[in-house]
Design an enzyme around this catalytic site. Sequence first.
Site, short mmCIF file in Angstrom:
data_model
loop_
_atom_site.label_atom_id
_atom_site.label_comp_id
_atom_site.label_asym_id
_atom_site.label_seq_id
_atom_site.Cartn_x
_atom_site.Cartn_y
_atom_site.Cartn_z
CG ASP A 43 -2.22 0.76 1.02
OD1 ASP A 43 -3.27 0.10 1.00
OD2 ASP A 43 -2.19 2.00 0.84
CG ASP A 69 2.46 4.73 -6.41
OD1 ASP A 69 1.49 4.24 -7.03
OD2 ASP A 69 2.78 5.93 -6.48
CE1 TYR A 161 -13.35 3.26 -8.49
CE2 TYR A 161 -15.43 2.50 -9.42
CZ TYR A 161 -14.41 2.38 -8.49
OH TYR A 161 -14.45 1.35 -7.56
N1 LIG Z 1 -16.09 0.26 -1.45
C1 LIG Z 1 -16.82 0.05 -2.54
O1 LIG Z 1 -18.03 0.31 -2.54
C2 LIG Z 1 -16.18 -0.50 -3.78
C3 LIG Z 1 -17.02 -1.01 -4.77
C4 LIG Z 1 -16.46 -1.55 -5.91
C5 LIG Z 1 -15.09 -1.60 -6.05
N2 LIG Z 1 -14.28 -1.08 -5.08
C6 LIG Z 1 -12.84 -1.18 -5.28
O2 LIG Z 1 -12.30 -2.00 -4.27
C7 LIG Z 1 -10.92 -1.68 -4.08
C8 LIG Z 1 -10.63 -1.52 -2.61
O3 LIG Z 1 -11.34 -0.40 -2.12
P1 LIG Z 1 -11.99 -0.33 -0.66
O4 LIG Z 1 -13.37 0.18 -0.86
O5 LIG Z 1 -11.79 -1.59 0.04
O6 LIG Z 1 -11.22 0.89 0.05
P2 LIG Z 1 -9.78 1.00 0.76
O7 LIG Z 1 -9.63 2.43 1.06
O8 LIG Z 1 -9.58 0.06 1.85
O9 LIG Z 1 -8.81 0.49 -0.38
C9 LIG Z 1 -8.04 1.25 -1.20
C10 LIG Z 1 -6.59 1.13 -0.74
O10 LIG Z 1 -5.78 1.39 -1.88
C11 LIG Z 1 -4.70 2.19 -1.44
N3 LIG Z 1 -4.14 2.91 -2.58
C12 LIG Z 1 -4.65 3.98 -3.23
N4 LIG Z 1 -3.82 4.35 -4.22
C13 LIG Z 1 -2.79 3.47 -4.21
C14 LIG Z 1 -1.61 3.33 -4.98
N5 LIG Z 1 -1.33 4.18 -5.99
N6 LIG Z 1 -0.77 2.32 -4.70
C15 LIG Z 1 -1.02 1.47 -3.67
N7 LIG Z 1 -2.11 1.57 -2.89
C16 LIG Z 1 -2.98 2.57 -3.16
C17 LIG Z 1 -5.27 3.07 -0.35
O11 LIG Z 1 -4.24 3.59 0.49
C18 LIG Z 1 -6.21 2.11 0.36
O12 LIG Z 1 -5.55 1.43 1.42
C19 LIG Z 1 -10.65 -0.43 -4.92
O13 LIG Z 1 -10.06 -0.81 -6.14
C20 LIG Z 1 -12.06 0.11 -5.19
O14 LIG Z 1 -12.12 0.85 -6.38
C21 LIG Z 1 -14.81 -0.54 -3.93
#
Ligand SMILES: NC(=O)c1ccc[n+]([C@@H]2O[C@H](COP(=O)([O-])OP(=O)(O)OC[C@H]3O[C@@H](n4cnc5c(N)ncnc54)[C@H](O)[C@@H]3O)[C@@H](O)[C@H]2O)c1
Length: 256
Positions: A43, A69, A161
């Site tokens: 992360d 990253d 997105y």
């Molecule tokens: N929460 C929802 O409703 C939802 C729905 C569909 C898809 N998603 C997808 O699920 C995935 C996880 O999201 P989440 O909702 O669990 O939130 P989350 O905030 O736990 O997860 C995102 C993580 O990615 C990290 N991150 C961001 N940019 C980064 C980079 N450049 N390099 C490395 N790490 C990076 C953040 O620090 C964070 O820890 C994402 O891809 C999101 O688009 C989420």
Amino acid sequence: MRLEGKVALISGAASGVESELMGFGGAAARMFCREGAKVVLGDINTAGGERTAAQIRAAGGDAIFVKLDVTSEQDWIDAVAATVAAYGTLNVLVNNAGTGARYTVEETTADAWDGQIDVHAKGTFLGTRQAIPEMLKAGGGSIINISSIYGLVGSPTSTAYHAAKGAVRLFTKSAAIQYAGDNIRVNSIHPGYCHTPLTTRSYENERYLDWIQERIPIGRVGVADDIAYGIVFLASDESSFMTGSELVIDGGTTAQ
Ligand SMILES: NC(=O)c1ccc[n+]([C@@H]2O[C@H](COP(=O)([O-])OP(=O)(O)OC[C@H]3O[C@@H](n4cnc5c(N)ncnc54)[C@H](O)[C@@H]3O)[C@@H](O)[C@H]2O)c1
């Protein structure tokens, strides 16, 4: 112990601290360790990632954190090397890192567009590209790409997105076909609306939350574990006949 003997690298796994709101990657890391896997959490959030990994170790699991990253190819090279140095191999990659950008077409700047394509589409590609040589050495593997229902259908905003998550969906099928004969499976997961650190601020807006809840036939937003269970299944040998598939976990949102 459904993942016993497997080594996994999970991007975006910093939010997995007990008693705090979890993200999919953090929840999956915890579940993977409970199922017997050794896990590398990657992360950009170093503090959260270190705390999550430390808690997993304190509970008897085997996990380390690496700063990653996902938009940097060098970071991926280093993360895969750190995984192999720590645990000897790489069997499972979860491309989960992501950010949101809820803009219409006209509100989306070129930079916002590039940011979304970079973190979701390019990040998933770079991780897959670096993981595959190790999986070939291991005789196979499972790559799980976290897309979204927004990679399947449109909505009033989130222009870039949608484009980026759609790219993840079809990149998954392309890689799946290319490596099926090498016993490397590649599948996408399409979560619906879930309460995580990524969405918690927008869910504070009651009108937006009402709009979302009207779209979920099951009658509640999802939580990180709802998606983590699907990630564990695709990582395990239970899904050995699945590749190039779309696992939708959305409370029925896209069924209507
Ligand atoms: N929460 C929802 O409703 C939802 C729905 C569909 C898809 N998603 C997808 O699920 C995935 C996880 O999201 P989440 O909702 O669990 O939130 P989350 O905030 O736990 O997860 C995102 C993580 O990615 C990290 N991150 C961001 N940019 C980064 C980079 N450049 N390099 C490395 N790490 C990076 C953040 O620090 C964070 O820890 C994402 O891809 C999101 O688009 C989420």
